[in-house]
Design an enzyme around this catalytic site. Sequence first.
Site, PDB file in Angstrom:
ATOM      1  N   THR A 190       0.875  -1.186   0.000  1.00  0.00           N
ATOM      2  CA  THR A 190       0.000   0.000   0.000  1.00  0.00           C
ATOM      3  C   THR A 190       0.901   1.222   0.000  1.00  0.00           C
ATOM      4  O   THR A 190       1.976   1.202   0.593  1.00  0.00           O
ATOM      5  CB  THR A 190      -0.896   0.067   1.248  1.00  0.00           C
ATOM      6  N   GLU A 335      -5.750  -3.799   0.972  1.00  0.00           N
ATOM      7  CA  GLU A 335      -5.893  -4.822   2.020  1.00  0.00           C
ATOM      8  C   GLU A 335      -7.125  -5.702   1.807  1.00  0.00           C
ATOM      9  O   GLU A 335      -7.308  -6.700   2.494  1.00  0.00           O
ATOM     10  CB  GLU A 335      -6.001  -4.155   3.400  1.00  0.00           C
ATOM     11  N   LYS A 443     -12.772  18.495  11.220  1.00  0.00           N
ATOM     12  CA  LYS A 443     -13.371  18.547  12.546  1.00  0.00           C
ATOM     13  C   LYS A 443     -13.613  20.004  12.915  1.00  0.00           C
ATOM     14  O   LYS A 443     -12.687  20.747  13.175  1.00  0.00           O
ATOM     15  CB  LYS A 443     -12.467  17.858  13.556  1.00  0.00           C
ATOM     16  N   TRP A 448     -18.208  16.721  12.609  1.00  0.00           N
ATOM     17  CA  TRP A 448     -17.431  16.354  11.436  1.00  0.00           C
ATOM     18  C   TRP A 448     -18.069  16.891  10.163  1.00  0.00           C
ATOM     19  O   TRP A 448     -19.289  16.808   9.982  1.00  0.00           O
ATOM     20  CB  TRP A 448     -17.328  14.831  11.321  1.00  0.00           C
TER      21      TRP A 448
HETATM   22  P1  ADP Z   1      -3.748   3.893  -1.526  1.00  0.00           P
HETATM   23  O1  ADP Z   1      -4.601   4.989  -0.954  1.00  0.00           O
HETATM   24  O2  ADP Z   1      -2.473   3.713  -0.830  1.00  0.00           O
HETATM   25  O3  ADP Z   1      -3.709   3.925  -2.998  1.00  0.00           O
HETATM   26  P2  ADP Z   1      -5.742   1.896  -1.639  1.00  0.00           P
HETATM   27  O4  ADP Z   1      -5.792   1.878  -3.097  1.00  0.00           O
HETATM   28  O5  ADP Z   1      -5.823   0.626  -0.931  1.00  0.00           O
HETATM   29  O6  ADP Z   1      -4.439   2.537  -1.149  1.00  0.00           O
HETATM   30  O7  ADP Z   1      -6.813   2.911  -1.126  1.00  0.00           O
HETATM   31  C1  ADP Z   1      -7.916   2.545  -0.380  1.00  0.00           C
HETATM   32  C2  ADP Z   1      -8.691   3.756   0.051  1.00  0.00           C
HETATM   33  O8  ADP Z   1      -9.144   4.507  -1.068  1.00  0.00           O
HETATM   34  C3  ADP Z   1      -9.946   3.435   0.803  1.00  0.00           C
HETATM   35  O9  ADP Z   1      -9.672   3.142   2.138  1.00  0.00           O
HETATM   36  C4  ADP Z   1     -10.757   4.708   0.617  1.00  0.00           C
HETATM   37  O10 ADP Z   1     -10.370   5.713   1.521  1.00  0.00           O
HETATM   38  C5  ADP Z   1     -10.372   5.155  -0.754  1.00  0.00           C
HETATM   39  N1  ADP Z   1     -11.400   4.754  -1.720  1.00  0.00           N
HETATM   40  C6  ADP Z   1     -11.402   3.694  -2.535  1.00  0.00           C
HETATM   41  N2  ADP Z   1     -12.515   3.667  -3.292  1.00  0.00           N
HETATM   42  C7  ADP Z   1     -13.252   4.737  -2.947  1.00  0.00           C
HETATM   43  C8  ADP Z   1     -14.521   5.273  -3.350  1.00  0.00           C
HETATM   44  N3  ADP Z   1     -15.250   4.711  -4.299  1.00  0.00           N
HETATM   45  N4  ADP Z   1     -14.955   6.390  -2.745  1.00  0.00           N
HETATM   46  C9  ADP Z   1     -14.233   6.988  -1.777  1.00  0.00           C
HETATM   47  N5  ADP Z   1     -13.038   6.550  -1.366  1.00  0.00           N
HETATM   48  C10 ADP Z   1     -12.546   5.436  -1.927  1.00  0.00           C
END
Ligand code: ADP
Length: 546
Positions: A190, A335, A443, A448
């Site tokens: 990640t 994950e 915040k 929020w």
């Molecule tokens: P990185 O941010 O390191 O690229 P990931 O690809 O695993 O890692 O990112 C996951 C995160 O991306 C999620 O926990 C969420 O915050 C965000 N995310 C993924 N899909 C969406 C979505 N459709 N809408 C909003 N946030 C999203």
Amino acid sequence: MHGLMMDTPLLITDLIRFADRNHGDTEIVSKTVEGEIHRYAYREAHARARRLAKALQALGVKASDRVGTLAWNGYRHYELYYAISGIGAVINTINPRLFPEQIAYISNHAENTALFFDLTFVPLVEKLAPQLKTIRHYVLMTDRAHMPARSAPGGSIPNLQCYEELMAKQDERFDWPSFDERTAAALCYTSGTTGNPKGVLYSHRSTILHAYGAALPDALDLSARDAVLPVVPMFHANAWSLPYACTMVGAKMVFPGPHLDGKSVYELIEQEKVTLSAGVPTVWLMLLQHLAATKSKFSTLDRTVIGGSACPPAMIRAFQEDYGVTVFHAWGMTEMSPLGTVGSLKAKQATLSKEEQRAVQAKQGRGIFGVEMKIVDEEGKDLPWDGKRFGNLLVKGPWIASGYMKGEGGNPLKDGWFPTGDVATIDPDGYMQITDRSKDVIKSGGEWISSIDLENIAVAHPAVQEAAVIGIRHPKWDERPIVVAVKKAGQALSREELLKFYEGKIAKWWMPDDVVFVEELPHTATGKLSKLTLREKFKDYRLPTA
Ligand code: ADP
């Protein structure tokens, strides 16, 4: 009493064996780094994956060894997906857009024994090679004709070998070994907004179960009648399972290589009669711009999966109303293999107005069977699924990580649940809506404010190209939101006009305190808005209201 059914292991190579048998002449088309179109079908892909498996073994790659890739979406990368995992080794797909130091960190942490890379990355690998401590073989994913000369760029990479030459030395007489389905198959780090990247280690079992889930009608809805173009990179959470799930159902696959600009993607979609595509909102922004500028329409594209960050309702509207393409909004994370939820409509929503349907689709979607979700408050107490109360989102299931490579970061689980770091609501129909990442939520006065909601409104303004909302320190309220926006080319828009656009759309106390126009916004290596960089840039920013 145990059931009396066979206990055959779920292995990744079963997918490609199946596709060879049942969909042997279904095509896999790739636009290569060199710009040519390469095409073959599942039967040949399987034959070449077997050759590659032998080539890997000839290089000394053994079960459990890690093998790195720095590569675009293409047929050779696809072959590596199957050959590496197929011999019980682990493919570590590295995101080439990361900082070079992070790439070196990942490769060393994974202890990759070999690195396979595309021509594009020769200069990068040249620079990195002295830092890559564990790599014994560097393999350039090309043929002899494209190999650099000894004295040319790339000539300094130690032990540089040619992919097609390694393949040519082998034949395809190879039987895939069978082993425990819990064996590690793939490793994806990640991006880790703070600290070092952490490795998520998928197993054969988790990959197959996730592919079943991904292919379901209410998930990505894949079938043997589809031609699928994964714009989402194979180095980003296994391209959302598409290289596995498409193989499982025998869909045609179309790989764009590095050609991700609007024009290239559009042309490939038309030329190869693509029916489904998938990617992050940033890429779709480029495609929509191209369509608008050239007044083009799609002739075959039927649906598109948008996820990785929130898909603005304005984008859903544009795809559906202007171009007749259904949007599946999806949410997940590395994950989670990565799919968690996908937004498709239920029967009872078929009679809703288009606008009401879009409001449902703007949510991040319903859980796929295999992913359990819950939202909890600060004390960890369960919150109701009423679509209003929001809390920390936790997940559980057979394709969700239970820990990180080498135990990095300790045990991430809370009572057996994985905390996603996202804040969300879930409505009585099971639709989850992300209000924010817990670190991005604003915040203000103990309450929020959702940065995503405020961003969605900004990008719905016809003169706004892209927008990010961040919290700025405020002496009285703790934090207040500001909008940082990029205007569309040639459009005029004032701070006051944009603020006026918010009126009536949000609670008064959610009103941004300021608007700042910029030329461009920072993005992460996975194409998401980098709020961290933005907050850093604006750390000394003084609010007009402070
Ligand atoms: P990185 O941010 O390191 O690229 P990931 O690809 O695993 O890692 O990112 C996951 C995160 O991306 C999620 O926990 C969420 O915050 C965000 N995310 C993924 N899909 C969406 C979505 N459709 N809408 C909003 N946030 C999203």
